[in-house]
Structures are given as structure tokens and as C-alpha cells.
Design a protein around this motif. Structure first.
Motif, PDB file in Angstrom:
ATOM      1  N   SER A 664       0.829  -1.203   0.000  1.00  7.89           N
ATOM      2  CA  SER A 664       0.000   0.000   0.000  1.00  7.89           C
ATOM      3  C   SER A 664       0.868   1.259   0.000  1.00  7.89           C
ATOM      4  CB  SER A 664      -0.939  -0.006   1.207  1.00  7.89           C
ATOM      5  OG  SER A 664      -1.823  -1.097   1.143  1.00  7.89           O
ATOM      6  N   ARG A 665       1.959   1.256   0.808  1.00 10.45           N
ATOM      7  CA  ARG A 665       2.838   2.435   0.856  1.00 10.45           C
ATOM      8  C   ARG A 665       3.506   2.664  -0.493  1.00 10.45           C
ATOM      9  NH1 ARG A 665       4.564   0.183   5.759  1.00 10.45           N
ATOM     10  NH2 ARG A 665       6.536  -0.401   4.732  1.00 10.45           N
ATOM     11  N   GLN A 668       1.216   4.152  -3.175  1.00 10.04           N
ATOM     12  CA  GLN A 668       0.960   5.588  -3.016  1.00 10.04           C
ATOM     13  C   GLN A 668       1.996   6.432  -3.763  1.00 10.04           C
ATOM     14  OE1 GLN A 668       0.821   6.287   1.195  1.00 10.04           O
ATOM     15  NE2 GLN A 668      -1.157   5.175   1.463  1.00 10.04           N
ATOM     16  N   LYS A 675      -4.336   2.052  -8.007  1.00  8.80           N
ATOM     17  CA  LYS A 675      -5.335   2.505  -7.033  1.00  8.80           C
ATOM     18  C   LYS A 675      -5.907   1.282  -6.300  1.00  8.80           C
ATOM     19  CE  LYS A 675      -9.835   4.701  -6.546  1.00  8.80           C
ATOM     20  NZ  LYS A 675     -10.999   5.288  -7.267  1.00  8.80           N
TER      21      LYS A 675
END
Length: 793
Positions: A664-665, A668, A675
Motif C-alpha cells: 500500500s505504501r 501511493q 489505485k
């Protein structure tokens, strides 16, 4: 009953109309014909309420006939069905003034509703095709009660009928009889029937036929010139019929009634004869002939009267004396009293009012008395000869009662009633005498005879003596039982003796030995039962549950048995064994049940061995205890393995969460390419594909061959999707080689969907990470172990 005349209507439509009309009323009749030319004749002879005509290719003559019917019967509803095949037919049908027509194909329901409307509108009925005179005659024959509303042009009137009688009438200022005569004089009147109750007093006394004849006469007078009318004498109406009525022959009157009953209108009334007296030669000659015939009849009557007097006063007495003498001779010669009486009865029946009747009755009475005495003596002899048995009373009583029924006034009635009363005493004495004749060693025969006698003669003077005889028989039978018991004890078989005791108790309930016999019976039954249950216990086992139940039942059935102590001792041993067996079975069931804790099962078996179990179960208990200890060790090892697996599972869960956080990091920082669409899924904006966030290597912590990989994506359910698939090589290469690349895991290579045959083996193109960090396509065997990066469209 309403009548509907259907002309040339086919059977199918006719059935439909009839069936649908029954929904409104069942009080109708349909008359049918296929000939239009017959309509007028039918309407005149049969009162018709509605006329339905199906014009199928009608001729001009048919249309002309219908037009004539419409004109002749303007109040009769006329319904026409036609196809209007030509303009001529259409104009001809429409020219029929009172007709209502329907163009085919027709709506049957609409026709039925119209028919019912026409019938309902004429409640009570409107009469067509029958004259008022005929209708009144039919109403009188059928005892009809109604009000007739009669119209003829501007004239209107009402006739009131009650049970066929014309009781009142009115028209204008005229009332009752004059009103009736006025209404009957109208030409072509219309008749309307009102069936409501007639609330009128009887004002008209003259018979209907008188009024009808008077109306005919008045019509005739209107047609007769004044000179002839003056010569006609006037008659007053009343209960006596006028001469014109007398002039109507019986044959004509009968014909009119028959025509009225069949619904046929009577013919027009004949011209009434003149009421003036006219004398001519033929009538005078006829009167002279009648006088001559009357004279001859008078002479014949006179001769008959003289002959009757001679017969009555001379010949008849002489003939009666001769016949009586002959009857007396026949009676004297007759052999039986019945024959004599029959001869006298025949004489009396043929001469009820003649001389010698009293003499004949006296002779009959004498012979009847002698026959009565003779019959009584015969019956007495027959009864005395009867055997005195069970049928004696019924037979003797029946013979006496038959005599009394045959001679109800006999002087012997009291004597016969006394004899009937003595019959039971005769039977009592005879039966008591027979009791003493039975041999003493025939116990059953004597007992049955004593009981039968006491049942039939409970109040007899011999009853006490018979009771003593029965008690004596009981004492002898008791001694016989005691002797037989000795033999039964030696043979160890008591069935014969038990039957003897049962027989005694059933037949000597109040005997002084009843209690002693009951005790003997109980003892023998208990010994016999003990032998039986011993045989059953030997088959089932001495320590079985069956043995326990049999001994318990024995103690319940024979609480005072001399074998009670023996049975109780055996029962105690059985119960102890049964309890031990029950305890063992409960223990076995518990320790063999996997649902119970192995530790508790081991402890229970150890406790059982500690308390010294019976030798029959000790070895089995030790073996089961050894097996339980091994099961305990295996269970302990499984628990340790499960704890370790749970720990690894928890560690894997933490590792997966860390990887999700890592990916997830990194996403980003992907410049908006990736997404997180749903939890555990990532959407690639460049390709429009959705990827599983983590590969199979992270999620399952193991690799898999190609077939396992296909099954893995088929069963995968992540992010609410179940349409996951293996990606093709280009999709994976673009995911990992294009910048910014998808975050990688520790997996060295991934399976793709490109499988193919190469030489003798099946190959799959995989995507492998090179030493430089880039990804490239490499062939691998299907059996090799790799990872899966799942994708969906």
C-alpha cells in the motif's frame, strides 16, 4: 311454462341459447320447426311467448310469411337472425315492423338477454294465438287463479278467477256478469295474465258455461234483424243452464273439453237454436212413438210385479222348505262336526232372510258345542302324551292357547288357564326326579344338571334339596382332588390337578372347601410355573436379565409360594451380576466414546481397576486401559501440533498484514498509476486490469504446480470477486517492467495462462525475475513449483 318457438335454428346455437337461458329461469320450453309456413299454425294451437327465426337464404315467400305473422300477432316478440347476403333480403327483413334482427355471426349472449327481457316484461304472460273463450275454459279445467287484463282497441276490462271459477269482472261502469258478457263480445281481444293473488269476493254466481252461451246468444242477436230479435224470449241468467246449453250434445261438449286440455282453441260457437216453440209433423210422430214405447214398458213392469209376488209368497217358501230338508239330510250324513257346520254355514250364507234360518243356527250351535268338547278332549290327550322335557312347557301352552283362540267364548276357559298354571310345577317335579337317576360317579353330569335345575327353578320347593345334593357333590370332588394331588407331586406335573381345582372353584363358589382348594391351586401353580421358568432361564443364562425378570414375575404372581426363599436367593445373585454387568457396560460406552475427554476416560478405567473388578472383566479392563494410555499420548502430541500450527497461522496473518501495508505504501508513490480499489485488490489505470494485491507465495506461504495454480485462481474469492484468472506473460511483464513497476514479493517466478506442447512434454510460459532485476518470459514444465499473481478482467 313459457314457450319459445325456434324456426330453422341449428342445434348447436339452440343448445347454447337453451343452456344460457337456464341461468335466468328453468320455467320455459323451446318448440322447434324448420318450416316457416308452419309458424302461424303452431302459434294458433300452442301459446307462444317468443319467436326466434334463423333466415338462411330466405325466399320472398318466407319474408312475406314473417311480415304476415308480425302483423297478425303484434304483441308476439319476433327475433330474426340473418346474414343479409343481398340488399333485397336486408330491405325485406327491415320491412317487418315488429321484428328485432341480428346480423350473423350473432352474439348468442345478447340474444339470450333479449329473450329473457321479453319473457320478463310479460310477467304473468301475454296470451297469443288462443281465444278468450278457450282460455277461460282451460283455466276452469286447470283450477287456475289469476287476473286477466283484456284489451280490444280502446276497450279495457278485467276478469278475476279463483281456482278456475270466474268470481268477479269489471269494464267501464259494468260489473260482474254484465261486464263478463261485454268483454266476451269484443273482437280480437289481447289477453294479459297477472299471477298475483286475487283479493276479491265472489260476485258472479252463474256458471262459466252459462255466461259463454249467453255471450254467443247476444252476439247472434246483434247479427239478427230486429223483427226476429223481438220474437226471441229473454232468459234470466242463473245457476240453471240455458236451453242453448241443453241443445249442445254430450259428444260436442266432450270434444270441446279435449280441445281445451290440449291447448287447441275450440271452433267458433254454432248458431244457437231458436227459443220459440215450433210444431211440425216429424216432431209429432216422434212423440207418438215415445208414447207407444212408454205403454209397452208399463205393461212389462206390471207383469214383472205380478211374477215377483208369486215368487215371494208361493214358490219361494216351498223352495226354502225343500232346501232346508235337503241340508238337514246332508248334515246328518256328514262324518265330522266341521263338515256339518260348513254345510249349515253355506245354507245360512245363501238364505240370510229366509225361513228356517233360526233352525239352522240352532243346529249349528249344537254341533259347535259338541265339536268344542271333542277338540278339548283331543288336545288334553295330546298334552298328556308329551314327554316332559325342555320343550314341554312351550308346546303344551301353545296347544292350550290355540284352543282358546279358536274358541274365545268357551266355558272351558277357566279350566284351561288352571292347567296352564300347573305346567311349570309338572316340569319341576319331572326334572327333580331325573336328577336322582344320574349315576353318582358322573360328577360333571350331576353338577350341570343341579345347576341347570337351580337356574330354572330358584323358588322351587325342591331347591333346598338340590342345593344339599350339590354341596355333597362338592365334598366328594374335593376328596378326589386331594387324591390326585399326591400323584401330581410324584410326577412333578400339576396341570391335571390345576384343571381340577379350577373346575371346583368355578362351579362351587360358596362351598366350605373353596379356601382350601384355592390354597392347593396356588401351590401347584407356583411349582408348575417354577419348572417352566427354570427351563427358560437355562436357555437364557442363569445370570441374564431374562432370568431376573422371570424370577420377579414369579414372586409377584405367587407371593405365598413355598419356593419363595429359593427364588429370592437366586434373584439376589442375578441382580448383583446384572449390576456388575451394567456398571461394566456403562464404563465401556463412556471410554469408547471419542466425544469424551481422553484424560477422563483414562482416569475412569484406572479407578475401575483399582476397585478389583470381577475376574470376567479384569483382563479386558487392563487391555482397554493400556490402549487408552496410548490414545492419551497421541492426543497430547496432536494438541501440541495444533498449538504450533495455530502459532504459525498467527505469524502468517501478521506477515500478510505487513506485506499489505508495504504494498500500500509503495502504491501511493506510483504517480497515480495504481489505485486500491477494494481491500486486497489493486486497479491498474494503464491496462484497466484489477490485480490481487498479494501473490500466492505470500498468502499461502508455499509454491504450487501448474494444475494447482489453475485450481487456485478458480477457487479464489478476494475483494468480493470470484472471476480471477492466470495472467498472460505480456500482462505480467508490463506490470513488473514498466515504470512505476508493481511492488515485488519474494517469489522468483509466476505461472501464466500460456500452456503448449513441446516435443514429448507440456510446457508453460512463465515470467521470471533475472539477476539484473528485470522480468523475462521463460518456459517451464507443468510439474515445477511456482507462484501465482492473480488478475481479473
Amino acid at each position: 311454462m313459457k314457450k319459445i318457438l325456434a324456426v330453422n335454428v341449428d342445434a348447436f346455437n339452440l343448445n347454447i341459447i337453451s343452456n344460457m337461458l337456464t341461468e335466468y329461469t328453468a320455467d320455459f320450453e323451446v318448440l322447434t320447426t324448420n318450416k316457416i309456413k308452419e309458424i302461424d299454425d303452431i302459434i294458433r294451437k300452442l301459446a307462444t311467448d317468443v319467436l326466434i327465426v334463423d333466415l338462411d337464404d330466405p325466399s320472398p315467400a318466407d319474408l312475406k310469411t314473417l311480415a304476415g305473422i308480425s302483423k297478425a300477432y303484434p304483441r308476439l316478440p319476433l327475433i330474426i337472425m340473418t346474414a343479409f347476403e343481398t340488399g333485397e333480403i336486408e330491405s325485406g327483413v327491415k320491412a317487418i315492423g315488429t321484428a328485432q334482427y341480428f346480423e350473423k355471426p350473432v352474439d348468442t349472449k345478447e340474444i339470450v338477454e333479449l329473450v329473457w327481457e321479453k319473457i320478463e316484461r310479460n310477467v304473468g304472460g301475454e296470451v297469443h294465438g288462443i281465444s278468450l273463450t278457450s282460455f277461460l275454459q282451460m283455466s276452469e279445467m286447470e283450477k287456475t287463479s289469476c287476473t286477466l287484463k283484456v284489451k280490444a282497441g280502446k276497450n279495457e276490462g278485467a276478469l278475476y278467477m279463483q281456482k278456475g271459477a270466474l268470481i268477479s269482472a269489471e269494464t267501464g261502469k259494468l260489473q260482474n256478469e254484465e261486464a263478463v258478457l261485454e268483454i266476451l263480445s269484443w273482437d280480437n281481444p289481447g289477453i294479459e295474465i297477472d299471477d298475483s293473488p286475487v283479493n276479491r269476493r265472489k260476485e258472479i254466481q252463474a256458471p262459466l258455461i252459462s255466461l259463454l252461451m249467453e255471450s254467443v246468444k247476444r252476439k247472434d242477436e246483434k247479427k239478427t234483424p230486429a223483427s226476429k230479435k223481438a220474437a226471441a224470449p229473454k232468459k234470466k241468467l242463473g245457476k240453471q243452464a240455458p236451453d242453448a246449453l241443453a241443445a249442445e250434445t254430450p259428444a260436442k261438449a266432450a270434444k270441446k273439453k279435449a280441445d281445451a286440455a290440449q291447448g287447441t282453441p275450440p271452433p267458433e260457437a254454432e248458431e244457437p237454436q231458436s227459443l220459440a216453440k215450433i210444431t211440425d209433423a216429424s216432431k209429432a210422430l216422434k212423440r207418438k212413438q215415445l208414447f207407444k214405447q212408454a205403454t209397452i214398458v208399463a205393461m212389462v213392469v206390471l207383469v214383472l210385479v205380478i211374477a215377483a209376488c208369486v215368487w215371494q209368497f208361493i214358490f219361494s217358501p216351498w223352495q226354502a222348505e225343500k232346501r232346508f230338508s235337503q241340508v238337514v239330510g246332508d248334515v246328518t250324513a256328514a262324518q265330522s262336526f266341521k263338515k256339518k257346520i260348513d254345510l249349515l254355514d253355506a245354507f245360512l250364507a245363501s238364505n240370510p232372510k229366509r225361513d228356517y234360518v233360526l233352525k239352522a243356527k240352532q243346529l249349528k250351535q249344537n254341533y259347535a258345542g259338541q265339536m268344542e268338547v271333542e277338540e278339548y278332549e283331543r288336545i288334553t290327550r295330546e298334552i298328556n302324551a308329551l314327554p316332559i322335557n325342555d320343550n314341554f312347557e312351550e308346546t303344551a301352552r301353545k296347544k292350550y292357547l290355540t284352543f282358546l283362540k279358536q274358541y274365545p267364548g268357551t266355558d272351558l276357559k277357566d279350566e284351561i288357564n288352571k292347567r296352564i298354571e300347573t305346567i311349570p310345577f309338572m316340569m319341576d317335579d319331572a326334572e327333580y326326579a331325573r336328577l336322582k337317576e344320574i349315576p353318582r360317579n358322573h360328577y360333571s353330569q350331576r353338577l350341570m344338571a343341579y345347576q341347570a335345575y337351580l337356574t330354572r327353578h330358584p323358588e322351587s320347593v325342591n331347591a333346598d334339596s338340590v342345593k344339599e345334593m350339590k354341596d355333597s357333590l362338592g365334598e366328594a370332588f374335593y376328596n378326589h382332588i386331594r387324591m390326585q394331588k399326591t400323584c401330581c407331586d410324584e410326577e412333578q406335573s400339576w396341570l391335571k390337578c390345576i384343571k381340577l381345582c379350577d373346575y371346583f372353584l368355578n362351579n362351587f363358589e360358596q362351598h366350605v372347601r373353596t379356601k382350601q382348594v384355592s390354597m392347593l391351586l396356588s401351590e401347584m401353580k407356583s411349582r408348575n410355573s417354577y419348572i417352566k421358568i427354570s427351563e427358560e432361564i437355562e436357555k437364557a443364562g442363569p445370570m441374564s436379565k431374562t432370568a431376573e425378570k422371570l424370577f420377579e414375575k414369579f414372586l409377584d404372581d405367587y407371593p405365598a409360594s413355598p419356593l419363595r426363599d429359593t427364588v429370592e436367593s437366586q434373584l439376589a445373585q442375578i441382580r448383583k451380576s446384572v449390576n456388575q454387568e451394567k456398571t461394566w457396560q456403562e464404563l465401556i460406552n463412556y471410554v469408547k466414546n471419542d466425544q469424551n475427554s481422553i484424560f477422563d476416560r483414562v482416569d475412569r478405567m484406572a479407578d475401575y481397576l483399582k476397585h478389583q473388578p470381577p475376574d470376567s472383566h479384569k483382563e479386558d479392563a487392563e487391555n482397554i486401559h493400556t490402549w487408552l494410555l496410548r490414545e492419551k499420548d497421541r492426543t497430547q502430541w496432536q494438541m501440541n501440533q495444533q498449538a504450533q500450527a495455530q502459532k504459525q497461522k498467527q505469524q502468517q496473518k501478521v506477515y500478510i498484514a505487513q506485506e499489505q501495508e508495504r504494498v500500500s505504501r509503495q502504491i501511493q508513490n506510483s504517480e497515480g498509476r495504481y489505485k486500491i480499489k477494494k481491500r486486497d485488490t489493486v486497479y491498474d489505470r494503464r491496462t484497466g486490469l484489477t490485480w490481487c494485491m498479494l501473490d500466492s507465495y505470500i498468502l499461502s506461504n508455499k509454491c504450487m504446480d501448474y494444475n494447482t495454480a489453475k485450481q487456485y485462481v478458480k477457487n479464489l474469492d478476494i475483494g468480493g470477486y470470484n472471476d480471477w484468472r492466470l495472467p498472460d506473460p505480456n500482462e505480467l511483464l508490463f506490470l513488473f517492467n514498466s515504470k512505476p513497476a508493481f511492488p515485488m514479493s519474494d517469489a522468483a517466478w509466476y505461472w501464466t495462462s500460456e500452456a503448449f506442447h513441446a516435443a514429448w512434454s507440456e510446457k508453460v510460459n512463465t515470467v521470471v525475475r533475472s539477476g539484473s532485476g528485470t522480468w523475462e518470459k521463460v518456459e517451464k514444465n507443468m510439474e515445477q513449483c511456482g507462484a501465482v499473481k492473480a488478475v481479473r478482467p
